[in-house]
Design a protein around this motif. Structure first.
Motif, PDB file in Angstrom:
ATOM      1  N   HIS A  77      16.620   4.220  -2.517  1.00 36.09           N
ATOM      2  CA  HIS A  77      17.127   4.693  -1.220  1.00 36.09           C
ATOM      3  C   HIS A  77      16.123   5.601  -0.506  1.00 36.09           C
ATOM      4  N   LEU A  78      15.057   6.004  -1.200  1.00 32.28           N
ATOM      5  CA  LEU A  78      13.997   6.805  -0.583  1.00 32.28           C
ATOM      6  C   LEU A  78      12.794   5.951  -0.171  1.00 32.28           C
ATOM      7  N   ILE A  79      12.827   4.661  -0.505  1.00 32.50           N
ATOM      8  CA  ILE A  79      11.718   3.763  -0.201  1.00 32.50           C
ATOM      9  C   ILE A  79      11.993   3.038   1.109  1.00 32.50           C
ATOM     10  N   ASN A  80      11.056   3.121   2.024  1.00 27.71           N
ATOM     11  CA  ASN A  80      11.109   2.367   3.275  1.00 27.71           C
ATOM     12  C   ASN A  80       9.888   1.460   3.326  1.00 27.71           C
ATOM     13  N   ILE A  81      10.071   0.286   3.874  1.00 31.29           N
ATOM     14  CA  ILE A  81       8.986  -0.679   3.993  1.00 31.29           C
ATOM     15  C   ILE A  81       8.570  -0.761   5.456  1.00 31.29           C
ATOM     16  N   GLU A  82       7.278  -0.694   5.664  1.00 29.71           N
ATOM     17  CA  GLU A  82       6.716  -0.830   7.003  1.00 29.71           C
ATOM     18  C   GLU A  82       5.895  -2.110   7.013  1.00 29.71           C
ATOM     19  N   LEU A  83       6.189  -2.972   7.965  1.00 30.10           N
ATOM     20  CA  LEU A  83       5.503  -4.251   8.089  1.00 30.10           C
ATOM     21  C   LEU A  83       4.834  -4.318   9.447  1.00 30.10           C
ATOM     22  N   GLU A  84       3.529  -4.515   9.432  1.00 37.03           N
ATOM     23  CA  GLU A  84       2.752  -4.578  10.672  1.00 37.03           C
ATOM     24  C   GLU A  84       3.049  -3.369  11.565  1.00 37.03           C
ATOM     25  N   LYS A 136       0.845  -1.191   0.000  1.00 38.75           N
ATOM     26  CA  LYS A 136       0.000   0.000   0.000  1.00 38.75           C
ATOM     27  C   LYS A 136       0.883   1.245   0.000  1.00 38.75           C
ATOM     28  N   LEU A 137       0.652   2.133  -0.968  1.00 43.21           N
ATOM     29  CA  LEU A 137       1.401   3.377  -1.095  1.00 43.21           C
ATOM     30  C   LEU A 137       0.744   4.477  -0.281  1.00 43.21           C
ATOM     31  N   ALA A 138       1.448   5.580  -0.127  1.00 41.45           N
ATOM     32  CA  ALA A 138       0.921   6.730   0.608  1.00 41.45           C
ATOM     33  C   ALA A 138      -0.335   7.288  -0.054  1.00 41.45           C
ATOM     34  N   SER A 139      -0.464   7.110  -1.354  1.00 39.78           N
ATOM     35  CA  SER A 139      -1.629   7.613  -2.092  1.00 39.78           C
ATOM     36  C   SER A 139      -2.829   6.675  -1.987  1.00 39.78           C
ATOM     37  N   GLY A 187      18.648  21.818   9.652  1.00 37.83           N
ATOM     38  CA  GLY A 187      19.048  21.066   8.474  1.00 37.83           C
ATOM     39  C   GLY A 187      19.364  19.613   8.769  1.00 37.83           C
ATOM     40  N   ASN A 188      19.424  18.827   7.706  1.00 34.52           N
ATOM     41  CA  ASN A 188      19.797  17.410   7.712  1.00 34.52           C
ATOM     42  C   ASN A 188      18.819  16.483   8.422  1.00 34.52           C
ATOM     43  N   CYS A 189      17.565  16.851   8.556  1.00 38.22           N
ATOM     44  CA  CYS A 189      16.595  15.908   9.117  1.00 38.22           C
ATOM     45  C   CYS A 189      16.191  14.913   8.051  1.00 38.22           C
ATOM     46  N   ARG A 190      15.560  13.830   8.452  1.00 38.22           N
ATOM     47  CA  ARG A 190      15.025  12.831   7.509  1.00 38.22           C
ATOM     48  C   ARG A 190      13.584  12.565   7.913  1.00 38.22           C
ATOM     49  N   CYS A 191      12.690  13.246   7.261  1.00 40.32           N
ATOM     50  CA  CYS A 191      11.268  13.110   7.593  1.00 40.32           C
ATOM     51  C   CYS A 191      10.623  12.037   6.725  1.00 40.32           C
ATOM     52  N   SER A 192       9.746  11.272   7.299  1.00 39.17           N
ATOM     53  CA  SER A 192       8.980  10.278   6.545  1.00 39.17           C
ATOM     54  C   SER A 192       7.675  10.918   6.107  1.00 39.17           C
ATOM     55  N   ILE A 193       7.415  10.808   4.818  1.00 34.55           N
ATOM     56  CA  ILE A 193       6.181  11.337   4.253  1.00 34.55           C
ATOM     57  C   ILE A 193       5.203  10.170   4.114  1.00 34.55           C
ATOM     58  N   MET A 194       4.017  10.314   4.665  1.00 36.42           N
ATOM     59  CA  MET A 194       3.021   9.248   4.523  1.00 36.42           C
ATOM     60  C   MET A 194       1.921   9.732   3.630  1.00 36.42           C
ATOM     61  N   ASN A 207       0.623  -7.015   6.162  1.00 34.12           N
ATOM     62  CA  ASN A 207       0.241  -5.625   5.956  1.00 34.12           C
ATOM     63  C   ASN A 207       1.502  -4.817   5.625  1.00 34.12           C
ATOM     64  N   ILE A 208       1.795  -4.644   4.328  1.00 36.66           N
ATOM     65  CA  ILE A 208       3.003  -3.961   3.879  1.00 36.66           C
ATOM     66  C   ILE A 208       2.635  -2.553   3.428  1.00 36.66           C
ATOM     67  N   ARG A 209       3.334  -1.569   3.985  1.00 35.75           N
ATOM     68  CA  ARG A 209       3.138  -0.175   3.571  1.00 35.75           C
ATOM     69  C   ARG A 209       4.453   0.359   3.044  1.00 35.75           C
ATOM     70  N   VAL A 210       4.357   1.193   2.028  1.00 35.06           N
ATOM     71  CA  VAL A 210       5.521   1.841   1.449  1.00 35.06           C
ATOM     72  C   VAL A 210       5.552   3.274   1.948  1.00 35.06           C
ATOM     73  N   ILE A 211       6.666   3.637   2.567  1.00 38.05           N
ATOM     74  CA  ILE A 211       6.839   4.984   3.100  1.00 38.05           C
ATOM     75  C   ILE A 211       8.011   5.619   2.370  1.00 38.05           C
ATOM     76  N   TYR A 212       7.843   6.864   1.969  1.00 38.23           N
ATOM     77  CA  TYR A 212       8.908   7.574   1.275  1.00 38.23           C
ATOM     78  C   TYR A 212       9.624   8.498   2.247  1.00 38.23           C
ATOM     79  N   SER A 213      10.950   8.444   2.239  1.00 38.10           N
ATOM     80  CA  SER A 213      11.751   9.342   3.059  1.00 38.10           C
ATOM     81  C   SER A 213      12.334  10.408   2.153  1.00 38.10           C
ATOM     82  N   MET A 214      12.373  11.626   2.679  1.00 42.16           N
ATOM     83  CA  MET A 214      12.945  12.731   1.930  1.00 42.16           C
ATOM     84  C   MET A 214      13.884  13.492   2.839  1.00 42.16           C
ATOM     85  N   ALA A 215      14.997  13.929   2.298  1.00 44.75           N
ATOM     86  CA  ALA A 215      15.919  14.753   3.067  1.00 44.75           C
ATOM     87  C   ALA A 215      15.318  16.143   3.160  1.00 44.75           C
TER      88      ALA A 215
END
Length: 102
Positions: A40-47, A6-9, A95-102, A70-78
């Motif tokens: 490198h921007l794709i993170n996988i969330e499981l359960e 499942k993607l963020a969209s 600066g230099n944070c790594r926020c996860s966009i859902m 239950n697999i979710r795809v989370i995108y990380s952006m600098a």
């Protein structure tokens, strides 16, 4: 087996995989092929738990990923800005944070 990501969209991507020979890194490559997002921007969330990058070489079988998982795809952006110190628009830190966009 077939896995559903499942993607963020709220779109769901379906993939046919061999759970014993397909690694988490391979799954990220498949997602990249369908969405164009860098791996490198794709993170996988499981359960509801984010899987760390150190698991990328592990097979889906060893990570206990099944068809019903239950697999979710989370995108990380600098985020942030080092040059002006303006901070991240997402979390407000410097600066230099790594926020996860859902």
């Amino acid at each position: 087996m077939k896995v559903h990501c499942k993607l963020a969209s709220n779109e769901t991507l379906d993939f046919d995989v061999d759970d014993k020979n397909t690694s988490l890194e391979d799954l990220k490559e498949m997602i990249h092929d369908r969405t164009g997002t860098d791996t490198h921007l794709i993170n996988i969330e499981l359960e509801n738990k984010k899987l760390p990058c150190r698991y990328d070489k592990k097979s889906l079988y060893k990570l206990h990923i099944e068809e019903s998982s239950n697999i979710r795809v989370i995108y990380s952006m600098a985020g942030g800005c080092d040059c002006l110190g303006c901070g991240c628009d997402i979390c407000g830190c410097g600066g230099n944070c790594r926020c996860s966009i859902m």
